[in-house]
Design an enzyme around this catalytic site. Structure first.
Site, short mmCIF file in Angstrom:
data_model
loop_
_atom_site.label_atom_id
_atom_site.label_comp_id
_atom_site.label_asym_id
_atom_site.label_seq_id
_atom_site.Cartn_x
_atom_site.Cartn_y
_atom_site.Cartn_z
N PHE A 1 0.82 -1.22 0.00
CA PHE A 1 0.00 0.00 0.00
C PHE A 1 0.85 1.26 0.00
O PHE A 1 0.39 2.33 -0.38
CB PHE A 1 -0.97 0.01 1.19
CG PHE A 1 -0.40 0.58 2.46
CD1 PHE A 1 0.31 -0.22 3.34
CD2 PHE A 1 -0.57 1.92 2.78
CE1 PHE A 1 0.85 0.30 4.50
CE2 PHE A 1 -0.03 2.45 3.94
CZ PHE A 1 0.68 1.64 4.81
N LYS A 2 2.11 1.14 0.41
CA LYS A 2 2.96 2.33 0.49
C LYS A 2 3.16 2.99 -0.88
O LYS A 2 3.46 4.17 -0.96
CB LYS A 2 4.28 1.99 1.15
CG LYS A 2 4.08 1.64 2.62
CD LYS A 2 5.37 1.38 3.35
CE LYS A 2 5.13 1.24 4.85
NZ LYS A 2 4.55 -0.07 5.22
N ASP A 3 2.98 2.21 -1.95
CA ASP A 3 3.07 2.79 -3.30
C ASP A 3 2.03 3.91 -3.50
O ASP A 3 2.29 4.85 -4.25
CB ASP A 3 2.81 1.71 -4.36
CG ASP A 3 3.96 0.72 -4.49
OD1 ASP A 3 5.12 1.12 -4.33
OD2 ASP A 3 3.68 -0.46 -4.78
N LEU B 1 3.77 6.87 -2.03
CA LEU B 1 5.14 7.18 -2.48
C LEU B 1 5.24 7.43 -3.98
O LEU B 1 6.11 8.17 -4.43
CB LEU B 1 6.11 6.11 -2.01
CG LEU B 1 6.39 6.26 -0.50
CD1 LEU B 1 7.01 4.99 0.07
CD2 LEU B 1 7.30 7.45 -0.24
#
Ligand SMILES: *Cc1c(COP(=O)(O)O)cnc(C)c1O
Length: 462
Positions: free
Chosen positions: A109-111, A114
């Site tokens: 999910f960090k995509d 970021l």
């Protein structure tokens, strides 16, 4: 919209400055001075939008100093790297709604945040004519998502420390096979904690930090939180369309309290969230905080959900600021006390207030595997171990009155060992991992010391 620090010494700064500052200069975390409150009419309009348009609308409430056309371009470029047309699709399985946040380039999910932050940094640096050297430590997921966010971007170099041979093979390959000239992978001969300590000490040398224009990408950056607020609106819109429900629960696998804090912001904006359900693994500091007002850190226990193996949730300070009725003095003294003693406790009245928003339990390793197995038996759907903790807690703690939306924070293919233990076979590998083992790699193994890292930075920084 202007921004201020939780600790009260930084005030009235615009969004762009808040993004570049990362951690507030007084040691606190940056927050918007006010949180916009949306009407039911506003919400109805947002529910109709496709993901990129929704992202533009939600972010625009908080960003006044970037021209709309530029913001739109950055958002469109960020989400064109996602493999699913809905960006963050919602699937219905076993009576629950799963918000799949893992369709970005590194399958976590960090995509979502970021990919956007990389574009934003590049845009702001081009505007100011400056450059930036990003330095971060990772236990796996943040590193690859940050590297993919800024690979090939102008005026940015990125240096990511990971503990040598202590991240999963897929995670290591995702980082080290990015061979763009601005990406530097450093495998330190030590642990993740050593890496974090080195980063902290390097940022603590203010002269060095200034000389090399060091920047951070961890979830203390407000822009990351903001990008994550969007998918709470998106998921609610999808589920309301399917069910007509008046309210929803969200269940969130939690480590640093960044993702669930984005949900808290959405709730304060008026999104009809009944409760935010907070899942932890054996590192249960946040479950103790919610249930007993006991926030005291202990040893980190390694689990099947390594991205949640955290004993000091860096974003909790943002929520505590609101719990203390936006009183910076009280917040500052609480944070000083925590730094000294590793412990905070809360009154019965505060615990009651926490319960108006949050429910929580911790999920151990056996329960995590059992959840992956049972869910797979019931539906054929394969959960990653982080998502499994949220599924378990979402099922156990919701009252059955409203739909439960569980955030799927990683693709199961990132954690094949745990999945294999649960269901007796490896998860299917998505095409973006094809041939990963055969790609060219770039990584340097270095001694785990602050001096070594600083010398390396001095040699390779922009
Ligand atoms: C980072 C991460 C989490 C924890 O998110 P926080 O914002 O730190 O609470 C959960 N699951 C996965 C897969 C992650 O990468």
């Amino acid at each position: 919209m202007k921004y201020q620090s939780t600790r009260g010494q930084v005030k009235n700064i615009p969004f762009k400055q808040a993004v570049m500052m990362g951690l507030a200069e007084d040691g606190g975390l940056l927050l918007p001075e006010t949180i916009p409150h949306l009407t039911p009419g506003d919400l109805d309009a947002l529910a109709k939008l496709a993901y990129p348009e929704l992202a533009f609308q939600v972010m625009s409430y908080f960003i006044e100093d970037i021209p709309s056309a530029d913001l739109k371009t950055m958002i469109d470029r960020a989400y064109s790297s996602f493999k699913h047309p809905d960006i963050t699709p919602v699937v219905h399985q076993d009576g629950l709604y799963i918000l799949e946040l893992f369709h970005g380039p590194t399958l976590a999910f960090k995509d979502v945040a970021l990919q956007f932050l990389g574009n934003l940094f590049e845009y702001l640096l081009a505007e100011s004519g400056e450059h930036m050297n990003i330095l971060g430590a990772t236990s796996g997921d943040t590193g690859s998502a940050a590297i993919y966010g800024v690979r090939g971007k102008k005026n940015i170099n990125i240096f990511i420390l990971h503990p040598h041979k202590k991240v999963s093979p897929v995670q290591e390959l995702q980082m080290t096979t990015v061979t763009d000239a601005n990406v530097f992978n450093l495998a330190i001969e030590g642990t993740f904690d050593d890496g974090q300590q080195i980063v902290k000490e390097t940022f603590g040398d203010l002269e060095f930090k200034k000389q090399y224009a060091l920047g951070a990408v961890n979830s203390i950056n407000w822009a990351r939180i903001l990008a994550q607020v969007v998918y709470y609106f998106y998921a609610w819109g999808q589920v309301r369309k399917q069910t007509g429900a008046k309210k929803v629960y969200f269940s969130v696998p939690t480590g640093n309290f960044g993702d669930i804090f984005a949900g808290y912001i959405a709730k304060r904006m008026g999104l009809p969230i009944e409760k935010l359900v907070l899942a932890t693994n054996a590192n249960n500091i946040l479950a103790r905080f919610v249930n007993a007002g006991d926030y005291s850190s202990s040893e980190v226990h390694p689990t099947f959900s390594p991205s949640m193996d955290i004993q000091n949730a860096s974003n909790l300070e943002r929520y505590l600021y609101y719990l203390f009725n936006e009183d910076s003095k009280q917040l500052t003294s609480a944070m000083q006390q925590f730094a000294k003693t590793g412990k905070l406790s809360f009154t019965a009245k505060q615990i009651a207030e926490i319960h108006e928003t949050f429910l929580s339990t911790s999920v151990d390793n056996d329960q995590t595997l059992a959840t992956i197995r049972d869910f797979h038996n019931a539906t054929g759907y394969v959960l990653d171990p982080h998502t499994a903790t949220g599924i378990k807690v979402g099922k156990d703690l919701s009252a059955g009155d409203y739909p439960v939306i569980c955030l799927a924070t990683a693709h199961p293919a990132k954690f094949p060992d745990a999945v294999n233990q649960a269901i007796g076979r490896d998860p299917q590998r998505p095409a973006c991992l094809d041939g990963l083992e055969d790609r060219e790699r770039r990584c340097e193994i270095i001694h785990a010391s602050t001096d070594t890292v600083k010398r390396y930075l001095a040699k390779h920084a922009l």
